[in-house]
Design an enzyme around this catalytic site. Sequence first.
Site, short mmCIF file in Angstrom:
data_model
loop_
_atom_site.label_atom_id
_atom_site.label_comp_id
_atom_site.label_asym_id
_atom_site.label_seq_id
_atom_site.Cartn_x
_atom_site.Cartn_y
_atom_site.Cartn_z
N SER A 107 -1.43 44.24 22.04
CA SER A 107 -2.07 45.24 22.78
C SER A 107 -3.18 45.85 21.82
O SER A 107 -4.68 45.82 22.33
CB SER A 107 -1.28 46.37 23.10
N HIS A 116 6.04 41.71 24.82
CA HIS A 116 5.76 42.94 24.06
C HIS A 116 6.16 44.33 24.78
O HIS A 116 7.18 44.43 24.76
CB HIS A 116 4.06 42.99 24.14
N HIS A 118 13.07 41.07 15.63
CA HIS A 118 11.38 41.62 15.55
C HIS A 118 10.87 40.58 14.96
O HIS A 118 11.05 39.70 13.99
CB HIS A 118 11.48 42.84 14.80
N ARG A 124 12.30 53.47 14.31
CA ARG A 124 11.93 54.23 15.54
C ARG A 124 13.23 54.26 16.35
O ARG A 124 13.64 55.01 17.14
CB ARG A 124 10.82 53.44 16.20
N ASP A 131 13.12 49.17 21.26
CA ASP A 131 13.57 49.07 22.64
C ASP A 131 15.03 49.20 22.88
O ASP A 131 15.43 49.22 24.09
CB ASP A 131 12.78 47.89 23.14
#
Length: 426
Positions: free
Chosen positions: A233, A263, A309, A318, A364
Amino acid sequence: MKLIAAKMAEIAETMRVERKQMAKQHEETKIGEITAGQVLGGIRGVPAMICDTSTVNPDEGLRIRNIPILELTKAQPEDIFFLLCTGAFPNDAERTELHDMFTRNSSVPYYVWNVLEAMPRDSHPMVMLSTAILVMERESNFRRAYDSGKAKDKMWMYMLEDSFLLLSRITTIAAAIYRMRFDKGERIQPRTDLDWGANFAYMLGLPDTNSRFTELIRMYLVLHSDHEGGNVSAFTANTVSSALSDLFYSFSAAMNGLAGPLHGLANQECLSFVLELHEKFGGVPSDEELTKELWGLLNGGQVIPGYGHAVLRVTDPRFTAFYNFGKQNCVDDKVFGIVDKLFQIAPKVLTEHGKAKNVWPNVDAASGSLLNYYGMTEFEFYTVMFGVSRAMGISAQLVLARASGAPITRPKGLTTPGIKKLLGMS
Ligand code: HAX
């Protein structure tokens, strides 16, 4: 915007001069080599752009302006935007101005609502977000400034004006999409007395008796705000904007990339996987049951969602931030219990499997379970949450690109016979 613009003007001057000097003095200086593997593998890891807002190191994860993300989890998103743009935290006067810039345009014009209401009812929330942003292009200060012949070295200022226009409206738009798309009732009007994150939580309209949901939303916005410039993005936005297309064109394009399953859509898939486990085992599976289930997935050629990842080789910090939040606030929740159990089991299974370069959880793996806990059960909306957050990082990157005078992006394409020849295959 006076104070922020004054600070940015100094930064822009330095960046522009430095970039010009570097480009002139080091036009031929080699800083790396490219392998055929990188060309064939999605330009993976090729140092090919300047991104000053944040860095992602494989063995540590995200740093925003060189500050590890885990040190920023309690920061206000507005301060993070200032940090992304300038490399410093705002002082009190700048913070007051920021609050004004983040709220002054939070009412969204009627034509945006008309467009959203005319869309098919089953449109994906990301299509609605991308469309709403694109239709606002007619209001771009950047485009107006370009059309009226403003100097190139001042264009960052109009990109910054557009950034505040986008940021102050995107939460109102996203919250309205949530309410429209999932039959939650009337749109909730923005308030000017709340900070950006709190206002977003308020407009979503979910119950929040102890303000923990608001706290989660603020942290969510910060954790997802930026992730360097090479992800799909951000790279898309940088490329579109390098043609001097304005922020609305660029950010809308970025959202179309974020909507992809490899993504930003991954967070929706992660929660869906956890909910399937919940359904199948009627709660948290035992270690043995989960181990067997994960091997079943891997043997069937599928991936374990939320693990692995492209860049990171450690647990995503995160994830750690969300996981710690869950441990403090959601211990009674079975869905979070499955996320916790996966964290104990999945890395062992992936290590034994031996294929994934990184066996640890990414962001995620936990974020969806927390949103779900506070009543946002519609996981098709999760990528919109990601997109709202990323508006900060992408806007900051584009302001800095214009400030430094970044040129149009134009990598070289090779034909298949061309690369075969280079590799001595023909
Ligand atoms: N489960 C099973 N196998 C995995 C795996 C996982 N979680 N992660 C990687 N692998 C496999 C790959 O599929 C690949 O197999 P093949 O050689 O057969 O193609 C092999 O291990 C090597 O892959 P890699 O180099 O470690 O990982 P990639 O950089 O190719 O892919 C992905 C990174 C995130 C896409 C990958 O780890 C994955 O599919 N994970 C699960 C989905 C997921 O969690 N996505 C969220 C990503 C977070 C993000 O960036 N969001 O924006």
